[in-house]
Design a protein around this motif. Structure first.
Motif, PDB file in Angstrom:
ATOM      1  N   LEU A  20       0.854  -1.188   0.000  1.00 24.55           N
ATOM      2  CA  LEU A  20       0.000   0.000   0.000  1.00 24.55           C
ATOM      3  C   LEU A  20       0.887   1.235   0.000  1.00 24.55           C
ATOM      4  CD1 LEU A  20      -2.883   1.164   0.233  1.00 24.55           C
ATOM      5  CD2 LEU A  20      -2.589   1.073   2.723  1.00 24.55           C
ATOM      6  N   PHE A  21       0.634   2.155  -0.912  1.00 21.35           N
ATOM      7  CA  PHE A  21       1.421   3.382  -0.997  1.00 21.35           C
ATOM      8  C   PHE A  21       0.520   4.582  -0.721  1.00 21.35           C
ATOM      9  CE2 PHE A  21       3.504   6.945  -3.108  1.00 21.35           C
ATOM     10  CZ  PHE A  21       4.784   6.817  -2.581  1.00 21.35           C
ATOM     11  N   PHE A  22       0.906   5.411   0.245  1.00 24.08           N
ATOM     12  CA  PHE A  22       0.204   6.654   0.532  1.00 24.08           C
ATOM     13  C   PHE A  22       0.805   7.749  -0.334  1.00 24.08           C
ATOM     14  CE2 PHE A  22      -1.066   4.285   4.187  1.00 24.08           C
ATOM     15  CZ  PHE A  22      -2.249   4.851   4.613  1.00 24.08           C
ATOM     16  N   SER A  23       0.069   8.184  -1.309  1.00 25.97           N
ATOM     17  CA  SER A  23       0.514   9.232  -2.228  1.00 25.97           C
ATOM     18  C   SER A  23      -0.228  10.522  -1.889  1.00 25.97           C
ATOM     19  CB  SER A  23       0.238   8.807  -3.669  1.00 25.97           C
ATOM     20  OG  SER A  23       0.649   9.816  -4.555  1.00 25.97           O
ATOM     21  N   THR A  24       0.468  11.423  -1.199  1.00 35.17           N
ATOM     22  CA  THR A  24      -0.160  12.659  -0.723  1.00 35.17           C
ATOM     23  C   THR A  24       0.228  13.883  -1.547  1.00 35.17           C
ATOM     24  OG1 THR A  24       1.659  13.211   0.770  1.00 35.17           O
ATOM     25  CG2 THR A  24      -0.087  11.765   1.636  1.00 35.17           C
ATOM     26  N   GLY A  25       1.269  13.741  -2.359  1.00 32.96           N
ATOM     27  CA  GLY A  25       1.794  14.897  -3.082  1.00 32.96           C
ATOM     28  C   GLY A  25       2.828  15.664  -2.274  1.00 32.96           C
ATOM     29  N   PHE A  26       3.081  15.220  -1.046  1.00 33.96           N
ATOM     30  CA  PHE A  26       3.999  15.956  -0.170  1.00 33.96           C
ATOM     31  C   PHE A  26       5.443  15.919  -0.653  1.00 33.96           C
ATOM     32  CE2 PHE A  26       5.736  17.476   3.844  1.00 33.96           C
ATOM     33  CZ  PHE A  26       4.785  18.423   4.179  1.00 33.96           C
ATOM     34  N   GLU A  27       5.773  14.977  -1.514  1.00 30.59           N
ATOM     35  CA  GLU A  27       7.147  14.915  -2.031  1.00 30.59           C
ATOM     36  C   GLU A  27       7.520  16.180  -2.788  1.00 30.59           C
ATOM     37  OE1 GLU A  27       4.822  13.841  -5.573  1.00 30.59           O
ATOM     38  OE2 GLU A  27       4.641  13.305  -3.489  1.00 30.59           O
ATOM     39  N   SER A  28       6.537  16.955  -3.199  1.00 30.86           N
ATOM     40  CA  SER A  28       6.820  18.192  -3.936  1.00 30.86           C
ATOM     41  C   SER A  28       7.541  19.221  -3.065  1.00 30.86           C
ATOM     42  CB  SER A  28       5.531  18.795  -4.488  1.00 30.86           C
ATOM     43  OG  SER A  28       4.682  19.200  -3.426  1.00 30.86           O
ATOM     44  N   PHE A  29       7.553  19.033  -1.752  1.00 32.07           N
ATOM     45  CA  PHE A  29       8.226  19.968  -0.851  1.00 32.07           C
ATOM     46  C   PHE A  29       9.680  19.584  -0.577  1.00 32.07           C
ATOM     47  CE2 PHE A  29       3.703  20.271   0.341  1.00 32.07           C
ATOM     48  CZ  PHE A  29       3.511  21.601  -0.014  1.00 32.07           C
TER      49      PHE A  29
END
Length: 97
Positions: A20-29
């Motif tokens: 399961l992968f939680f993809s929040t978009g937070f990697e953009s920071f």
């Protein structure tokens, strides 16, 4: 990330799911201009999600697009979340610290 905010998504996870992968978009920071936000203000995952997944699915691996399961700002809840995901004998969520 609270249990109630994603309960509808959790219910849709197929029973046969291993990863399961939680993809929040937070990697953009992660870039230099917002690195402090990425390091110190990332989201955390509610322990109730871990308890629910352990009882209702067979997840063997969890992926995140942020630093840790536990939020830097909420360390006590983070320890509880780690136990929820990793300690099968701690089903009650008691903090033994």
């Amino acid at each position: 990330i609270t249990f109630n905010s994603i309960k509808g998504y959790l219910d849709k996870i197929p029973l046969s799911t291993d990863i399961l992968f939680f993809s929040t978009g937070f990697e953009s920071f992660r870039d230099l201009d917002e690195r402090e936000k990425y390091i110190f203000h990332y989201p955390g995952i509610d322990a109730e999600i871990g308890f629910w997944l352990r009882e209702n699915r067979s997840i063997k691996m969890l992926g995140l697009d942020f630093i840790s399961l536990s939020s830097y700002a909420h360390r006590k809840e983070g320890r509880r979340a780690h136990r929820a995901f990793l300690c099968p004998h701690n089903k009650d969520g008691i903090d033994y610290d």
